[in-house]
Enzyme design. Structure first.
Site, short mmCIF file in Angstrom:
data_model
loop_
_atom_site.label_atom_id
_atom_site.label_comp_id
_atom_site.label_asym_id
_atom_site.label_seq_id
_atom_site.Cartn_x
_atom_site.Cartn_y
_atom_site.Cartn_z
N LYS A 9 -46.49 -16.00 40.78
CA LYS A 9 -47.60 -16.58 41.54
C LYS A 9 -47.33 -16.51 43.05
CE LYS A 9 -48.93 -19.67 37.75
NZ LYS A 9 -49.39 -21.03 37.40
N TYR A 49 -58.80 -17.39 34.96
CA TYR A 49 -58.53 -18.74 34.45
C TYR A 49 -59.80 -19.40 33.88
CZ TYR A 49 -53.70 -19.18 36.16
OH TYR A 49 -52.34 -19.06 36.35
N ASN A 112 -46.14 -23.53 40.41
CA ASN A 112 -45.06 -23.53 39.42
C ASN A 112 -44.49 -22.13 39.19
OD1 ASN A 112 -47.17 -22.50 37.95
ND2 ASN A 112 -47.09 -23.99 36.30
N HIS A 115 -46.59 -17.56 35.65
CA HIS A 115 -47.53 -17.75 34.54
C HIS A 115 -47.05 -16.93 33.36
CE1 HIS A 115 -51.32 -17.84 32.28
NE2 HIS A 115 -51.12 -16.55 32.09
N GLU A 126 -55.37 -11.00 28.91
CA GLU A 126 -54.73 -11.11 30.24
C GLU A 126 -54.11 -9.78 30.68
OE1 GLU A 126 -52.16 -14.55 30.24
OE2 GLU A 126 -53.88 -15.91 30.25
P1 CMP Z 1 -50.43 -21.74 34.19
O1 CMP Z 1 -49.39 -21.60 33.12
O2 CMP Z 1 -50.70 -20.53 35.02
O3 CMP Z 1 -51.81 -22.24 33.53
C1 CMP Z 1 -52.76 -23.00 34.23
C2 CMP Z 1 -52.27 -23.44 35.57
O4 CMP Z 1 -52.98 -24.50 36.16
C3 CMP Z 1 -50.86 -23.95 35.46
O5 CMP Z 1 -49.96 -22.92 35.18
C4 CMP Z 1 -50.70 -24.62 36.83
O6 CMP Z 1 -50.40 -23.67 37.85
C5 CMP Z 1 -52.12 -25.14 37.11
N1 CMP Z 1 -52.23 -26.60 37.03
C6 CMP Z 1 -52.51 -27.40 38.05
N2 CMP Z 1 -52.60 -28.67 37.68
C7 CMP Z 1 -52.38 -28.70 36.36
C8 CMP Z 1 -52.35 -29.74 35.39
N3 CMP Z 1 -52.56 -31.03 35.71
N4 CMP Z 1 -52.07 -29.39 34.11
C9 CMP Z 1 -51.88 -28.09 33.78
N5 CMP Z 1 -51.91 -27.06 34.67
C10 CMP Z 1 -52.15 -27.37 35.95
#
Ligand code: CMP
Length: 137
Positions: A9, A49, A112, A115, A126
């Site tokens: 990311k 998303y 984070n 992904h 995806e």
């Molecule tokens: P990802 O695994 O890419 O899938 C959805 C993304 O939403 C997640 O990682 C985070 O980057 C983002 N995100 C932000 N807030 C939340 C939340 N409260 N719960 C889950 N995903 C979140």
């Protein structure tokens, strides 16, 4: 053999840890079978998303994912979907196990670092979102 999509990311690219993310997958015996760097528009992040469009964090997530270049990659190997998710750690870095990418590098539940597709069916969508047939091996 299974394929999954992982993305470094914008925060991971800014932190200069693309290589460290890839190394962790490779060290687990997984192979990189597709790789590129792209910058998503907000609309492209929203389509990627789309399953999260009703979530309160959708606007912020898609802003973040279009805030800078990302590195999507196809990762292949036995049990690749689960292995990648185990190596990444829990979405919330505070709950991620020691030694996982998110535990070591993430700053927030949104920023984070990485992904990974949550299932083989999701991975098919995806992977096709970022790579055509000539771009994966
Ligand atoms: P990802 O695994 O890419 O899938 C959805 C993304 O939403 C997640 O990682 C985070 O980057 C983002 N995100 C932000 N807030 C939340 C939340 N409260 N719960 C889950 N995903 C979140």
């Amino acid at each position: 053999m299974e394929r999954t999509l992982s993305i470094v990311k914008p925060d991971g690219v800014k932190k200069n840890i693309i290589g460290q993310v890839i190394s962790r997958f490779e060290a687990a015996g997984l192979k990189v079978t597709g790789l590129k760097m792209v910058r998503l528009t907000k609309a492209e992040a929203e389509r990627f998303y789309a399953v999260h469009k009703e979530r309160p964090f959708f606007g912020s997530l898609t802003e973040f994912m279009s805030s800078g270049p990302v590195v999507p990659m196809v990762i292949s190997g036995g049990d690749a979907v689960k292995k990648v998710r185990d190596i990444m750690g829990a979405t919330d870095f505070k709950k991620a196990a020691p030694g996982t990418i998110r535990k070591d590098f993430a700053d927030s539940i949104e920023a984070n670092i990485v992904h990974g597709s949550d299932a083989a069916e999701t991975a098919a969508f995806e992977i096709a979102y970022f790579f055509n047939a000539l771009e994966t091996f």
